[in-house]
Design an enzyme around this catalytic site. Structure first.
Site, PDB file in Angstrom:
ATOM      1  CB  SER A 146      -0.459  -1.013  -3.942  1.00 23.46           C
ATOM      2  OG  SER A 146      -1.709  -0.383  -4.109  1.00 23.46           O
ATOM      3  CE1 TYR A 171       0.988   2.794  -0.526  1.00 21.82           C
ATOM      4  CE2 TYR A 171      -0.732   2.472  -2.174  1.00 21.82           C
ATOM      5  CZ  TYR A 171       0.022   1.999  -1.114  1.00 21.82           C
ATOM      6  OH  TYR A 171      -0.188   0.725  -0.659  1.00 21.82           O
TER       7      TYR A 171
END
Length: 340
Positions: A146, A171
Site C-alpha cells: 500500500s 494498517y
C-alpha cells in the site's frame, strides 16, 4: 499457456476485477475470500455472482464452489487466509502456479477500532501464504502492499527507494511488515515475490468505505460530504482498469529484472486535490455536494503521489485513464447497481 492462479480476496474490489480479467484470458482461478462483514457482504456476493459463483454456495465455509459461467476454470472457497489447517489443504487439492495475495483487512481508520483483525489477516494470514508457497514450491507470489507505507513523507513523488520507517497507522505497519516478510522468504527459499504498493484505487464495484463511493452516495442522497483536513489533501487516484493491467503483467509476463524480490509503486502518477475530485463527481452527477469541513483524521496522510517509472521500466506499465473518465464509469455503475 494457461496457468492456475490462486487469488485471495477474490470477492474484494481488486480481487474480483483481477479474477475476471484472468478468466477472460483463459487462466484457471482459485478464488478465496472470507467474506467478512467489514462492509456490506451483499456487494461481495454480487461481485462473485458476476463470476458465476452461486451466493448460497459461496456462503458455506470451506466449500469448493465451481462457476456456472466458467465451469471448473473458476473455483471459489470461503476461507480465512490465517487458517493453518485449511489453507495447506487447498494447495494440496490444486497445483497452483502463481499466488496473487489480495486478501487483507483493509482500511486505515478501522485499524484504530479493531487492530486484532489486522494482525490476524495481514500478518498471520500473510505468513500462512508464504509458508504454503514455500512448502508447495510455488515459484511466484504477487501481493498487495500500500501507498500508506510512505506515511506523511514530504518527498514527492514517492519512490520505492525512499525510507518507509515511520508508518502512521497499524494498517500501514502491517503492509510494511509484509514487504519485509516477503524479502526474507525470497532470500531464504528462492521463490519470486512482487509487492505492489497500490495508490487509492477507485472504479465500478468499488469499496463503500472509499472516497469515490462515500462522496457519490452522500451527494445522491443529499447528505453532507465529509471533507477532511478542510480539503487540503491530494491523492493519486488510480482507476481499477489501470491497476488490473499492472497486476496481470506482474503475474503473467517475464521481466528483465532477475531479482527474486521486487517492489513497485502502482498508481496513476497524477495526484488530484480532494476538492477537485469532489467537483468532478458533482459534474458527473449534475448535482452539488453539501460539504462538511472536518479536521485531519488520525492515521490519515496529507498526500500521495506515485513515481511508477520502475514498474514502467520492468513491465511496461502505463496508466491511461483520466480521473473524469474513471468517475463517469463509477457513477454509471453505481446508478445501475442501485437501480437509480
Amino acid at each position: 499457456m494457461s496457468k492456475t492462479i490462486l487469488v485471495t480476496g477474490a470477492a474484494g474490489f481488486i480481487g474480483f476485477h483481477v479474477s475476471k480479467a484472468l478468466l477472460e484470458k483463459g487462466h484457471k482461478v482459485i478464488g478465496l475470500d472470507n467474506i467478512n462483514a467489514y462492509y456490506d457482504v451483499n456487494l461481495k456476493f454480487a461481485r462473485l455472482e458476476q463470476l458465476g459463483i452461486d451466493r448460497t454456495e459461496a456462503a458455506q465455509e470451506l466449500h469448493y464452489t465451481s462457476s456456472t459461467t466458467y465451469g471448473e476454470q473458476m473455483v471459489f472457497v470461503k476461507m480465512n487466509v490465517e487458517d493453518r489447517q485449511a489453507l495447506p489443504k487447498l494447495f494440496e487439492a490444486y497445483p497452483i502456479d502463481i499466488v496473487c495475495n489480495l486478501a487483507a483487512q483493509a482500511g486505515v481508520r478501522y485499524s484504530l477500532e479493531n487492530p486484532e483483525a489486522y494482525a490476524d489477516s495481514n500478518l498471520t494470514g500473510f505468513l500462512n501464504i508464504l509458508e504454503c508457497c514455500r512448502n508447495y514450491k510455488v515459484p511466484k507470489l504477487v501481493y498487495a502492499s500500500s501507498s500508506s507505507v510512505y506515511g506523511n513523507s514530504d518527498a514527492v513523488p514517492f519512490e520505492e527507494r525512499d525510507r518507509v520507517d515511520h508508518p502512521i497507522s497499524l494498517y500501514a505497519a502491517t503492509k510494511k511488515a509484509n514487504e519485509l516478510m516477503a524479502h526474507t522468504y525470497s532470500h531464504l527459499y528462492g521463490f519470486e515475490t512482487i509487492g505492489l504498493r497500490f495508490f487509492t484505487v477507485y472504479g465500478p464495484w468499488g469499496r463503500p468505505d472509499m472516497a469515490m463511493f462515500l462522496f457519490t452516495d452522500a451527494i445522491i442522497n443529499n447528505k453532507p460530504v465529509k471533507v477532511f483536513n478542510n480539503g487540503d489533501l491530494s491523492r493519486d487516484f488510480t482507476y481499477i482498469d489501470d491497476i488490473v493491467a499492472g497486476v496481470l503483467t506482474t503475474l503473467l509476463d517475464p521481466s528483465e529484472n532477475t531479482s527474486k524480490y521486487k517492489l513497485y509503486n502502482i498508481g496513476n502518477s497524477q495526484p488530484v486535490q480532494l476538492l477537485d475530485y469532489i467537483e468532478a463527481i458533482e459534474k458527473a452527477l449534475d448535482k452539488s455536494a453539501i460539504k462538511e469541513m472536518m479536521p485531519m483524521q488520525p492515521g490519515d496522510v496529507k498526500q500521495t503521489y506515485a513515481n511508477v517509472s520502475l514498474l514502467k521500466k520492468d513491465f511496461n506499465y502505463e496508466p491511461n485513464t483520466e480521473v473524469a473518465e474513471g468517475i463517469a464509469a463509477f457513477v454509471a455503475w453505481y446508478r445501475g447497481f442501485y437501480g437509480l
